[in-house]
Design an enzyme around this catalytic site. Structure first.
Site, PDB file in Angstrom:
ATOM      1  N   THR A  91     -14.922  78.482  11.080  1.00  0.00           N
ATOM      2  CA  THR A  91     -14.336  77.138  11.038  1.00  0.00           C
ATOM      3  C   THR A  91     -13.536  77.076  12.326  1.00  0.00           C
ATOM      4  OG1 THR A  91     -14.059  77.099   8.632  1.00  0.00           O
ATOM      5  CG2 THR A  91     -12.624  75.676   9.870  1.00  0.00           C
ATOM      6  N   GLY A 138     -17.134  72.628   1.367  1.00  0.00           N
ATOM      7  CA  GLY A 138     -16.106  73.676   1.350  1.00  0.00           C
ATOM      8  C   GLY A 138     -14.715  73.071   1.425  1.00  0.00           C
TER       9      GLY A 138
END
EC number: 3.4.19.5
Lengths: 331, 314
Positions: free
Chosen positions: B186, B216
Site C-alpha cells: 500500500t 481491503g
C-alpha cells in the site's frame, strides 16, 4: 449470567406529517421483528445469530429500505449493501453492490465465516454468493411500484432522495412537481424537505445471555444514487461496529456517519473515556455529528440498550430481559 | 510552526538482506516523493494537494503496490482502491475496484469534491472517471512481471498448503516471501501545513491472489485513512486486521479521548494489532511525526520544516 438486550431500527429522519396508517404499519413491523429477536434470545441463540435473523426479516419486508423495498439507483436498479460484526473477536463481514442476493446480511456473514476476506463487492460478491449457494432472485424482486414512482420524482427534483414511502396526492404523473407538493420546507434531511424524505437502512444490535455483543446493518442506499455508490452501512466503524463492550448500528446521512466514524466512536469513548453506554451515545450524537443528521441504536455487555438521534424521528424498537419492550418513531 | 510530512510504500516482511536491485529503486522513489512533498509544502500548497501529488508519484512507480505495480487478483487482473481525507473539513473521497484509472487517488479526490457522495466503486467508479476525463490506460499498463510471478507463487503456496491437509484457519492466507518483496503493500502520505491543516491519502492494489471484488482497509475511512483537526494517519498491512482494529481512527481517538501523545497513541495501536500485520505514518497539527510498524520493515520517509528528514526500511 449476563442479561440480554436487543434494539432494532428502520431508519432515521421521519416526516412529522407521516400519515397515521403508515406509522401504525411501521410500528407493527418493528414489533414483529423485535419479538422474533426476543424469542430467539430466550431460546439462547447467540448475538450473532439473532442480529442476522432479525435483519433478514427486515430485509424481506418491503416497508423499509433494505432488501426488498430498497431505494433505486439512477439506472432504476437495486444495489444493496450490508455488514455484520461479532463483538467476540471483532470478526466482521461486509458486502456492497448486490443485485440478486435475497438477503444481503446473510452474505455478509458468509464473507466473514467462509472467505479469507472481510469485504466483497459487486461482481465478486455476486460470484461468491453463487458459490455459497445462497438464495438468488431477479433484481426485479427487490423493486417496488412505490420506489419506481419515487425515482421519477427524485429525477425531476434532480437531487438525491433517500427514500420515499408516502404517496403524495397527484404524484401519479411524471410531471408532478415536487415543489408544489411540499407543504413544509423548514425541516430538511440531506438537502431535501422532510416531507419527501424518508429514512433508509435497517439494523439490529444484540447482547446475548453470555454477554457477547453483535451488530448488523443493511440497506439499499440513496434513491437515485449513482450506480457504484457505497454508503456507511457496509463500512465497519461507520455504520456498524461491535466489540466486547458494546454493539452499534447507525442510520441517516451516510456521508456524515462516515466522516464521524460514528459506530466506532461510541465504543471508543466507552473504552478511552470510561463513559457508560448512554453517556457515550449522547456524547457521540451531540458532539460528533457536526452538520449531519443521523441516529443509532446500541447495546452494552451489561444488558443496557440505548437509542439516540438528532434527526426528526427514527423508526426503532428495544427490549431487555427485565421485560421492557417498546417501539417508537418520535423523540 | 512548521510543516511536516510522512509517507510510506508499504509495511511487511521485508528481509534485512533485501538485494540491492530491489532496494535501490524503492529508496530512490521514496526520496523523490519526499522531495516533491517538501517542495510543495515550502511553496505553501495545501496538505490535500501535497498528499495527492505524493501518492500519485507512488502510484506511478511500478515497485510499490498501488497504481502501476499493483498486485494481482486471483484472476490475474488489477483492482485498485484509494481514499483521501481532509482533516479540516473531514471531507473524504474513496474508490474501489478500479481497473483502468492511472491515478486512483485523484479519482478519490474528485469523488470528494465533485459529488455528494463519499465512495464510488467498480463499474460506477470507472464510468465516473471517464465522465471527468481522468487518465485511463489499458490493464496491461498496471501489470508487472514481478506481480505475475508473485501471483504464481501465491497460488502455488496455497496449493501446497492444501496438500499438507493441515487445517489452516481460513483467514491465514499463506503469502510466500519472494525475495523479500513487500507482499503486504500500500502507499500513503500524511501532511500538515504551517497553519496546522492536516490531510491523509492511501492507495493500493490490495492483497496478492485476492478474490475478485475484495475490498481491503485502504478505502475504508477509519481503517486505512483518517484525518481530523488533531492528526492525520495512513495505515498499511493486512487489510482485514486494519479494518477490525479501526487502526487509523484509533490513533486519533486515543489522542482525543485519552489524551495520549501521537507517539504513544501510534505505538499502542501498532503494538495491540497482531504481530506482522500493521504499520502506519502519522502527523499532528503541532508537526509531530510517527512511523511505527509491527512488521519486519516498512518503506517510509518523513521530513519536518526545521530540517530533520529520514528515509528508512527497517
Amino acid at each position: 449470567m449476563a442479561k440480554w438486550a436487543i434494539a432494532i431500527h428502520g431508519g432515521a429522519g421521519v416526516d412529522p406529517n407521516l400519515p397515521e396508517q403508515r406509522q401504525e404499519d411501521a410500528k407493527r413491523l418493528l414489533s414483529r421483528c423485535l419479538q422474533i429477536g426476543v424469542d430467539a434470545l430466550k431460546a439462547n441463540k447467540t448475538a450473532l445469530d439473532v442480529v442476522e435473523l432479525v435483519v433478514r426479516e427486515l430485509e424481506s419486508d418491503p416497508m423499509f429500505n433494505s432488501g426488498r423495498g430498497s431505494a433505486l439507483t439512477a439506472k432504476g436498479t437495486v444495489e444493496m449493501e450490508a455488514s455484520i460484526m461479532d463483538g467476540r473477536g471483532r470478526r466482521c463481514g461486509a458486502v456492497s453492490g448486490l443485485t440478486t442476493v435475497k438477503n444481503p446480511v446473510s452474505l455478509a456473514r458468509l464473507v466473514m465465516d467462509r472467505s479469507p476476506h472481510s469485504y466483497l463487492a459487486f461482481d465478486g460478491a455476486e460470484e461468491f454468493a453463487r458459490e455459497q449457494g445462497v438464495e438468488i432472485v431477479d433484481n426485479s424482486y427487490f423493486i417496488t411500484e412505490e420506489n419506481i414512482g419515487m425515482l421519477k420524482l427524485a429525477k425531476e427534483a434532480n437531487t438525491i432522495l433517500f427514500d420515499y414511502r408516502i404517496p403524495l396526492p397527484g404524484a401519479d404523473t411524471c410531471s408532478a412537481s415536487v415543489g408544489s407538493l411540499v407543504p413544509d420546507t423548514t425541516l430538511q434531511m440531506n438537502g431535501l424537505p422532510i416531507s419527501i424524505y424518508s429514512p433508509e437502512t435497517v439494523g439490529c444490535v444484540v447482547v446475548d445471555s453470555t454477554g457477547n455483543c453483535a451488530a448488523a446493518t443493511s440497506t439499499g442506499g440513496l434513491m437515485n444514487k449513482k450506480s457504484g455508490r457505497i454508503g456507511d452501512s457496509p463500512l465497519i466503524g461507520s455504520g456498524t461496529y461491535a466489540c466486547d463492550l458494546c454493539a452499534i448500528s447507525c442510520t441517516g446521512e451516510g456521508e456524515a456517519i462516515i466522516r464521524s466514524t460514528l459506530a466506532r466512536d461510541v465504543a471508543a469513548v466507552m473504552e478511552y473515556k470510561g463513559l457508560n453506554l448512554q453517556e457515550a451515545v449522547d456524547f457521540v450524537v451531540k458532539e460528533r455529528l457536526d452538520q449531519g443528521q443521523a441516529g443509532l441504536i446500541a447495546v452494552s455487555r451489561n444488558g443496557e440498550v440505548a437509542c439516540k438521534f438528532n434527526s426528526n424521528g427514527m423508526f426503532r424498537g428495544c427490549a431487555t430481559e427485565d421485560g421492557y419492550m417498546e417501539v417508537g418513531i418520535w423523540e | 510552526m512548521g510543516w511536516a510530512i510522512a509517507l510510506h510504500g508499504g509495511a511487511g516482511d521485508i528481509p534485512v538482506d533485501l538485494p540491492n536491485d530491489k532496494r535501490a529503486p524503492r529508496e530512490a522513489t521514496l526520496r523523490l516523493c519526499l522531495d516533491l512533498g517538501v517542495a510543495a509544502l515550502n511553496a505553501g500548497r495545501s496538505p490535500l494537494d501535497v498528499v495527492e501529488l505524493v501518492v500519485r508519484e507512488l502510484e506511478n512507480c511500478p515497485h510499490f503496490n498501488a497504481g502501476r505495480g499493483s498486485v494481482l487478483t486471483t484472476d490475474g487482473t488489477v483492482e485498485m482502491e484509494a481514499s483521501i481525507m481532509d482533516g479540516t473539513s473531514k471531507g473524504c473521497g474513496c474508490v474501489s475496484g478500479l481497473t483502468t484509472v492511472v491515478n486512483p487517488i485523484s479519482l478519490a479526490r474528485v469523488v470528494m469534491e465533485k459529488t455528494p457522495h463519499i465512495y464510488l466503486a467498480f463499474d460506477g467508479a470507472e464510468a465516473f472517471a471517464r465522465e471527468h476525463g481522468l487518465e485511463t490506460r489499458d490493464q496491461s499498463y498496471f501489470i508487472t512481471e514481478q506481480n505475475i510471478e508473485r501471483l504464481n507463487q501465491a497460488k502455488e503456496a496455497n496449493r501446497v498448503q492444501i496438500d499438507y491437509t493441515q487445517p489452516q484457519p481460513i483467514k491465514e492466507q499463506v503469502i510466500p516471501n519472494s525475495e523479500g518483496d513487500s507482499q503486504i503493500g500500500t502507499v500513503g502520505c500524511v501532511a500538515v501545513d504551517r497553519n496546522g491543516n492536516l490531510a491523509a491519502a492511501t492507495s493500493t492494489g490490495g492483497l496478492v491472489n485476492k478474490m475478485v471484488g475484495r475490498i481491503g482497509d485502504t478505502p475504508v475511512i477509519g481503517a486505512g485513512t483518517y484525518a481530523n483537526t488533531i492528526c492525520a494517519i495512513s495505515a498499511t498491512g493486512k487489510g482485514e486486521s486494519i479494518i477490525r482494529n479501526t487502526i487509523a481512527r484509533d490513533v486519533a481517538a486515543l489522542m482525543e479521548y485519552k489524551g495520549l501523545s501521537l507517539k504513544d497513541a501510534a505505538n499502542q495501536v501498532t503494538a495491540n494489532a497482531p504481530k506482522g500485520t500493521v504499520g502506519l505514518v502519522a502527523v499532528t497539527d503541532k508537526g509531530d511525526v510517527a512511523m511505527p510498524f509491527n512488521t519486519t520493515g516498512m518503506f517510509r520517509a518523513c521530513a519536518v520544516e526545521d530540517g530533520y528528514s529520514e528515509i528508512a526500511i527497517w
